[in-house]
Design an enzyme around this catalytic site. Structure first.
Site, PDB file in Angstrom:
ATOM      1  N   LYS A 154       0.817  -1.228   0.183  1.00 32.61           N
ATOM      2  CA  LYS A 154      -0.181   0.134  -0.001  1.00 32.61           C
ATOM      3  C   LYS A 154       0.777   1.368  -0.101  1.00 32.61           C
ATOM      4  CE  LYS A 154      -3.874  -1.855  -0.510  1.00 32.61           C
ATOM      5  NZ  LYS A 154      -4.830  -1.741  -1.384  1.00 32.61           N
TER       6      LYS A 154
HETATM    7  N1  PMP Z   1      -3.541  -8.227   1.465  1.00 38.64           N
HETATM    8  C1  PMP Z   1      -3.652  -7.280   2.503  1.00 38.64           C
HETATM    9  C2  PMP Z   1      -3.068  -7.469   3.738  1.00 38.64           C
HETATM   10  C3  PMP Z   1      -4.221  -6.010   2.150  1.00 38.64           C
HETATM   11  O1  PMP Z   1      -4.516  -5.054   3.077  1.00 38.64           O
HETATM   12  C4  PMP Z   1      -4.706  -6.028   0.667  1.00 38.64           C
HETATM   13  C5  PMP Z   1      -5.554  -4.388   0.491  1.00 38.64           C
HETATM   14  N2  PMP Z   1      -6.723  -4.260   0.992  1.00 38.64           N
HETATM   15  C6  PMP Z   1      -4.623  -6.787  -0.252  1.00 38.64           C
HETATM   16  C7  PMP Z   1      -4.120  -7.872   0.088  1.00 38.64           C
HETATM   17  C8  PMP Z   1      -5.311  -6.640  -1.561  1.00 38.64           C
HETATM   18  O2  PMP Z   1      -4.682  -5.562  -2.348  1.00 38.64           O
HETATM   19  P1  PMP Z   1      -5.430  -4.970  -3.102  1.00 38.64           P
HETATM   20  O3  PMP Z   1      -6.508  -3.913  -2.658  1.00 38.64           O
HETATM   21  O4  PMP Z   1      -4.397  -4.122  -4.155  1.00 38.64           O
HETATM   22  O5  PMP Z   1      -6.584  -5.889  -4.093  1.00 38.64           O
END
Ligand code: PMP
Length: 343
Positions: free
Chosen positions: A48
């Protein structure tokens, strides 16, 4: 002549360019070669950081963010941590609306990074005024000079991964990968990387990982948003009770669904077999690989890249706590490293 000190202006320079590491023992006996992109190497310990930096710097370039501006977001924790970290370094305020499903560790970390946190009930619909979406929206409306990051509906989320993660994977594999597999929360990681890779080579298979209890896979398969698919589950950051516009279904070939228990056990296995102490959804990734391997989708020429989204330290009181695992009824295999109390 003075020696030049080798130092960076801030940790922001270390966002992205994460290592790609071969998986060995967790995929023993699988056909093909498997590589994991370790997003915990980002300074905020998750993927992120990439979207937080891209969205904030785009807002700065457009003149939307000014000194003293407030950054507002809904987050299961990781995006919040990245935003709080970058806000701290750049001198903005950060207000976060967080689901009460998030681990207490994550919330303490956000507050340690100076963010103001609103804890919102996870078990209400997205339309409920108490949902973290609506709480964040209201804070944004009520706060002059605020920017709402809105990661589930912000195209810059996808673009960040297109510009950085996708390009890095293509370059690190010298374009030889055959499969790309990643979790789908906002879908930003999956979609941004998929778009980049498919533009380079449309043959690359892109597989998203969804959770039992989430509506995403069914939507991909049928175009129907089925509320009956939705129930509460434990995995944080994976799957959704709505369809984010940041999930670009046209680049995703298929989905695979994983459950809470298998994901938690696979995360523990990843630490024990590979020395990779990663988060709950990294366990989901390993679990997905096992299920896909059972389906025989890989062959000896497969070159598979997965994303491990964050670090295990955020889940000490959850998947890495024997007590928590027992409380969920998850069966943890006994190892020969039981705690020995010396009296
Ligand atoms: N794994 C974790 C621990 C996350 O915080 C997130 C984000 N919500 C994701 C996977 C998935 O990533 P994305 O939001 O880019 O689909």
């Amino acid at each position: 002549m003075k020696e030049k000190i080798e130092a960076s202006e801030s940790i922001l320079e270390f966002i992205g360019n994460t290592p790609l590491v071969r998986l060995n023992k967790v995929v023993e006996g699988f056909k093909g070669l498997f590589y994991a992109k370790i997003e915990a190497f980002n300074p905020g310990h998750s993927a992120k950081d990439r979207i937080a930096l891209h969205i904030i710097e785009t807002a700065e370039k457009k003149g939307i963010l000014k000194p003293g501006s407030v950054i507002v977001e809904t987050t299961s924790g990781n995006t919040g941590f990245s935003l709080a970290m970058i806000a701290m370094i750049k001198g903005y305020k950060c207000i976060l609306a967080v689901s009460d499903k998030s681990s207490i560790d994550k919330i303490d970390m956000l507050r340690a990074m100076g963010a103001k946190v609103y804890l919102c009930p996870a078990k209400v619909s997205a339309e409920d005024p108490r949902s973290y979406y609506n709480v964040a929206k209201k804070i944004h409306e009520d706060t002059p000079n605020s920017v709402y990051i809105n990661q589930y509906f912000n195209e810059l989320n996808v673009e960040a991964h297109y510009l950085t993660t996708g390009k890095e994977i293509w370059e690190q594999t010298k374009g030889t990968l055959t499969h790309f597999i990643a979790c789908s929360g906002t879908g930003g990681t999956l979609s941004g990387v998929a778009k980049y890779l498919k533009e380079k080579n449309p043959e690359i298979q892109v597989i998203g990982i969804d959770a039992y209890g989430s509506a995403i896979q069914k939507y991909h398969e049928t175009g129907e948003f089925d509320e009956n698919e939705i129930y509460s589950y434990r995995i944080e950051g994976l799957g959704k009770n709505l369809i984010p516009t940041t999930t670009k279904f046209e680049y995703i070939d298929r989905y695979v669904k994983v459950n809470d228990e298998n994901s938690a056990l696979s995360a523990r296995e990843l630490a024990l077999k590979e020395g990779l102490f990663m988060g709950y959804t990294s366990g989901s990734v390993i679990q997905a690989l096992k299920q896909l391997n059972e389906e025989n989708i890989f062959d000896k020429n497969s070159r598979v890249v997965v994303i491990l989204p964050d670090h295990g330290s955020r889940y000490l009181s959850k998947i890495y706590s024997d007590q928590w695992m027992n409380d969920q009824g998850f069966v943890v295999e006994k190892l020969d490293n039981e705690l020995i109390v010396v009296e």
